[in-house]
Design a protein around this motif. Structure first.
Motif, PDB file in Angstrom:
ATOM      1  N   ALA A 118       9.945  16.600 -36.346  1.00 35.67           N
ATOM      2  CA  ALA A 118      11.105  15.960 -36.973  1.00 35.67           C
ATOM      3  C   ALA A 118      10.762  14.562 -37.472  1.00 35.67           C
ATOM      4  CB  ALA A 118      12.264  15.901 -35.983  1.00 35.67           C
ATOM      5  N   ILE A 119      10.030  13.793 -36.662  1.00 35.03           N
ATOM      6  CA  ILE A 119       9.627  12.439 -37.065  1.00 35.03           C
ATOM      7  C   ILE A 119       8.711  12.506 -38.286  1.00 35.03           C
ATOM      8  CG2 ILE A 119       8.290  10.418 -36.350  1.00 35.03           C
ATOM      9  CD1 ILE A 119       9.301  11.100 -33.441  1.00 35.03           C
ATOM     10  N   ASP A 120       7.726  13.403 -38.238  1.00 35.89           N
ATOM     11  CA  ASP A 120       6.816  13.563 -39.385  1.00 35.89           C
ATOM     12  C   ASP A 120       7.595  13.965 -40.635  1.00 35.89           C
ATOM     13  OD1 ASP A 120       4.720  12.987 -37.671  1.00 35.89           O
ATOM     14  OD2 ASP A 120       4.097  15.070 -37.423  1.00 35.89           O
ATOM     15  N   PHE A 121       8.541  14.883 -40.463  1.00 34.37           N
ATOM     16  CA  PHE A 121       9.328  15.345 -41.607  1.00 34.37           C
ATOM     17  C   PHE A 121      10.143  14.197 -42.202  1.00 34.37           C
ATOM     18  CE2 PHE A 121      13.232  17.069 -43.483  1.00 34.37           C
ATOM     19  CZ  PHE A 121      12.677  17.903 -44.448  1.00 34.37           C
ATOM     20  N   TYR A 122      10.771  13.414 -41.325  1.00 35.46           N
ATOM     21  CA  TYR A 122      11.539  12.271 -41.837  1.00 35.46           C
ATOM     22  C   TYR A 122      10.642  11.331 -42.628  1.00 35.46           C
ATOM     23  CZ  TYR A 122      13.808   7.851 -42.350  1.00 35.46           C
ATOM     24  OH  TYR A 122      14.302   6.701 -42.915  1.00 35.46           O
ATOM     25  N   LEU A 123       9.480  10.987 -42.092  1.00 34.86           N
ATOM     26  CA  LEU A 123       8.622  10.001 -42.750  1.00 34.86           C
ATOM     27  C   LEU A 123       8.089  10.498 -44.085  1.00 34.86           C
ATOM     28  CD1 LEU A 123       6.831   8.639 -39.571  1.00 34.86           C
ATOM     29  CD2 LEU A 123       8.441   7.392 -41.040  1.00 34.86           C
ATOM     30  N   GLN A 165       4.017   4.283 -38.136  1.00 38.99           N
ATOM     31  CA  GLN A 165       5.043   4.255 -39.181  1.00 38.99           C
ATOM     32  C   GLN A 165       6.467   4.350 -38.640  1.00 38.99           C
ATOM     33  OE1 GLN A 165       3.481   3.722 -41.984  1.00 38.99           O
ATOM     34  NE2 GLN A 165       1.473   4.294 -41.155  1.00 38.99           N
ATOM     35  N   ILE A 166       6.639   4.482 -37.322  1.00 41.38           N
ATOM     36  CA  ILE A 166       7.981   4.785 -36.827  1.00 41.38           C
ATOM     37  C   ILE A 166       8.981   3.676 -37.118  1.00 41.38           C
ATOM     38  CG2 ILE A 166       7.315   6.465 -35.080  1.00 41.38           C
ATOM     39  CD1 ILE A 166       7.382   4.240 -32.999  1.00 41.38           C
ATOM     40  N   LYS A 167       8.498   2.448 -37.291  1.00 40.56           N
ATOM     41  CA  LYS A 167       9.430   1.357 -37.614  1.00 40.56           C
ATOM     42  C   LYS A 167      10.108   1.576 -38.959  1.00 40.56           C
ATOM     43  CE  LYS A 167       5.786  -1.535 -39.636  1.00 40.56           C
ATOM     44  NZ  LYS A 167       4.781  -0.471 -39.595  1.00 40.56           N
ATOM     45  N   ASP A 168       9.575   2.503 -39.765  1.00 35.02           N
ATOM     46  CA  ASP A 168      10.145   2.800 -41.082  1.00 35.02           C
ATOM     47  C   ASP A 168      11.297   3.806 -41.016  1.00 35.02           C
ATOM     48  OD1 ASP A 168       8.299   1.096 -42.269  1.00 35.02           O
ATOM     49  OD2 ASP A 168       6.814   2.699 -42.540  1.00 35.02           O
ATOM     50  N   ILE A 169      11.612   4.299 -39.829  1.00 34.03           N
ATOM     51  CA  ILE A 169      12.730   5.233 -39.696  1.00 34.03           C
ATOM     52  C   ILE A 169      14.039   4.453 -39.793  1.00 34.03           C
ATOM     53  CG2 ILE A 169      13.887   6.893 -38.181  1.00 34.03           C
ATOM     54  CD1 ILE A 169      11.158   7.578 -36.999  1.00 34.03           C
ATOM     55  N   ARG A 170      14.808   4.713 -40.825  1.00 32.18           N
ATOM     56  CA  ARG A 170      15.993   3.910 -41.133  1.00 32.18           C
ATOM     57  C   ARG A 170      17.308   4.599 -40.781  1.00 32.18           C
ATOM     58  NH1 ARG A 170      14.120  -1.070 -41.166  1.00 32.18           N
ATOM     59  NH2 ARG A 170      12.111  -1.156 -42.254  1.00 32.18           N
ATOM     60  N   VAL A 171      17.260   5.868 -40.426  1.00 32.57           N
ATOM     61  CA  VAL A 171      18.512   6.552 -40.058  1.00 32.57           C
ATOM     62  C   VAL A 171      18.802   6.305 -38.578  1.00 32.57           C
ATOM     63  CG1 VAL A 171      18.305   8.328 -41.832  1.00 32.57           C
ATOM     64  CG2 VAL A 171      17.272   8.709 -39.569  1.00 32.57           C
ATOM     65  N   PRO A 172      20.038   6.534 -38.148  1.00 35.57           N
ATOM     66  CA  PRO A 172      20.341   6.413 -36.719  1.00 35.57           C
ATOM     67  C   PRO A 172      19.538   7.423 -35.887  1.00 35.57           C
ATOM     68  CG  PRO A 172      22.354   6.438 -38.024  1.00 35.57           C
ATOM     69  CD  PRO A 172      21.242   6.814 -38.949  1.00 35.57           C
ATOM     70  N   VAL A 173      19.053   6.968 -34.733  1.00 28.99           N
ATOM     71  CA  VAL A 173      18.238   7.814 -33.856  1.00 28.99           C
ATOM     72  C   VAL A 173      18.802   7.758 -32.435  1.00 28.99           C
ATOM     73  CG1 VAL A 173      15.941   8.207 -32.876  1.00 28.99           C
ATOM     74  CG2 VAL A 173      16.167   7.420 -35.253  1.00 28.99           C
ATOM     75  N   LEU A 174      18.938   8.924 -31.829  1.00 31.85           N
ATOM     76  CA  LEU A 174      19.270   9.053 -30.411  1.00 31.85           C
ATOM     77  C   LEU A 174      18.055   9.644 -29.704  1.00 31.85           C
ATOM     78  CD1 LEU A 174      21.296   9.112 -27.996  1.00 31.85           C
ATOM     79  CD2 LEU A 174      21.907  11.433 -28.739  1.00 31.85           C
ATOM     80  N   ILE A 175      17.614   9.001 -28.612  1.00 28.90           N
ATOM     81  CA  ILE A 175      16.482   9.504 -27.833  1.00 28.90           C
ATOM     82  C   ILE A 175      16.970   9.793 -26.414  1.00 28.90           C
ATOM     83  CG2 ILE A 175      14.176   9.041 -26.956  1.00 28.90           C
ATOM     84  CD1 ILE A 175      13.778   7.084 -29.250  1.00 28.90           C
ATOM     85  N   ILE A 176      16.720  11.015 -25.953  1.00 28.17           N
ATOM     86  CA  ILE A 176      17.143  11.439 -24.619  1.00 28.17           C
ATOM     87  C   ILE A 176      15.931  11.910 -23.822  1.00 28.17           C
ATOM     88  CG2 ILE A 176      18.548  13.085 -23.312  1.00 28.17           C
ATOM     89  CD1 ILE A 176      20.450  13.226 -25.703  1.00 28.17           C
ATOM     90  N   LEU A 191      12.288   1.026 -33.453  1.00 33.62           N
ATOM     91  CA  LEU A 191      13.238   1.531 -34.445  1.00 33.62           C
ATOM     92  C   LEU A 191      14.392   0.553 -34.661  1.00 33.62           C
ATOM     93  CD1 LEU A 191      13.484   5.299 -33.423  1.00 33.62           C
ATOM     94  CD2 LEU A 191      11.957   4.231 -35.056  1.00 33.62           C
ATOM     95  N   PRO A 192      14.836   0.425 -35.898  1.00 31.77           N
ATOM     96  CA  PRO A 192      15.927  -0.512 -36.186  1.00 31.77           C
ATOM     97  C   PRO A 192      17.295  -0.043 -35.711  1.00 31.77           C
ATOM     98  CG  PRO A 192      15.211   0.593 -38.200  1.00 31.77           C
ATOM     99  CD  PRO A 192      14.240   0.978 -37.131  1.00 31.77           C
ATOM    100  N   SER A 193      17.509   1.290 -35.610  1.00 30.90           N
ATOM    101  CA  SER A 193      18.825   1.816 -35.211  1.00 30.90           C
ATOM    102  C   SER A 193      18.626   2.942 -34.207  1.00 30.90           C
ATOM    103  CB  SER A 193      19.599   2.325 -36.435  1.00 30.90           C
ATOM    104  OG  SER A 193      20.835   2.886 -36.054  1.00 30.90           O
ATOM    105  N   VAL A 194      18.623   2.584 -32.916  1.00 30.66           N
ATOM    106  CA  VAL A 194      18.264   3.576 -31.898  1.00 30.66           C
ATOM    107  C   VAL A 194      19.097   3.392 -30.638  1.00 30.66           C
ATOM    108  CG1 VAL A 194      16.394   2.128 -31.009  1.00 30.66           C
ATOM    109  CG2 VAL A 194      16.320   4.593 -30.603  1.00 30.66           C
TER     110      VAL A 194
END
Length: 274
Positions: free
Chosen positions: A102-107, A205-216, A236-239
């Motif tokens: 999912a992370i790779d796909f987003y990037l 590159q994960i700092k480039d993820i700009r959508v909201p992220v929930l980590i469980i 991440l900017p929104s996590v």
């Protein structure tokens, strides 16, 4: 009630992919863990389809999906499935190895992702601990000896049981994990060798993820996955990060009600219609 339910096999590049779509509304894609298949999302799939158009798939080599002997890319396979289903934007719920995908796909496709809910995500470029390296060696040894049931049990103990009292784990959870493992481990090899078209080390590159992220994570998860989640929560900017007590690597199977409450609130908060 109209459910708009569709099941099928997509002849994608490098694999025949089983998919299952149900519901209407904003799109929500489910990606399973590497010790599982799309059945790990049975509860979430049906409940979420009451408010979303939910799509789950078996990754190649898992469940009812098979490699076809051509080099493959997980991101390309997802793109081909989304195109097949006429999906331009989607939320993603993904676990473990599916989280890495999912992370790779987003990037690679940031314009297509609305939000990411990640359960114990793996991460491209992560350097495995000595514990995980020893686990991989142990699994490989069992597989080379042809010990399929022992490998499935080993994976169950490594990822789910985690040195806890076996009586604490629901027998249905154990049976499902073992069944999903054996289905994958007993699949025949493709007629022609195929390799994954690797992505970059996206840990950088994960700092480039700009959508909201929930980590469980489950409290008893393998330490590497707590460490990955900690790293991502800092970068991440929104996590939002949550730990579920009394659960290990696949917390949705052990604490289904609490897990569903968390992801439902997350997707509702990040829905265009909320």
């Amino acid at each position: 009630m109209q459910t708009n339910e569709v099941k099928g096999i997509l002849n994608a590049t490098g694999a025949n992919i089983y998919f299952h779509s149900k519901g209407t509304g904003e799109n929500l894609l489910l990606l399973h863990a590497g010790i599982a298949d799309s059945r790990m999302w049975d509860k979430e799939f049906h409940l979420l389809s009451e408010k979303y158009r939910v799509v789950r798939l078996d990754l190649p080599g898992y469940g009812s999906s098979d490699f076809t002997g051509v080099n493959y890319s997980y991101s390309n396979i997802i793109n081909e499935l989304l195109t097949h289903l006429d999906i331009n934007h989607t939320h993603i719920l993904a676990a473990s190895f599916g989280g890495k995908i999912a992370i790779d796909f987003y990037l690679e496709n940031p314009e297509k992702c609305l939000s990411l809910a990640l359960l114990s995500p793996a991460l491209s470029g992560w350097e495995d601990s000595s514990y995980l390296q020893e686990y991989e060696e142990g699994e490989e040894k069992l597989l080379q000896e042809g010990k399929i049931e022992e490998t499935a049990q080993f994976n169950y103990e490594t990822w789910i049981l985690r040195n806890r009292d076996p009586e604490l784990i629901n027998s249905d959870v154990k049976q499902l994990v073992i069944d999903m493992q054996i289905k994958s481990l007993t699949k025949p090899e493709p007629d022609h060798p195929c390799e994954e078209i690797e992505t970059e080390d996206n840990i950088l590159q994960i700092k480039d993820i700009r959508v909201p992220v929930l980590i469980i994570n489950g409290k008893y998860d393998v330490q590497d996955f707590h460490d990955i989640s900690e790293l991502m929560s800092k970068e991440l900017p929104s996590v939002k990060r949550i730990t579920i007590p009394d659960a290990a690597h696949l917390a949705n199977l052990e604490s289904p009600e609490l897990f569903f409450k968390m992801i439902s609130e997350f997707f509702f908060d990040n829905s265009k219609n909320s």
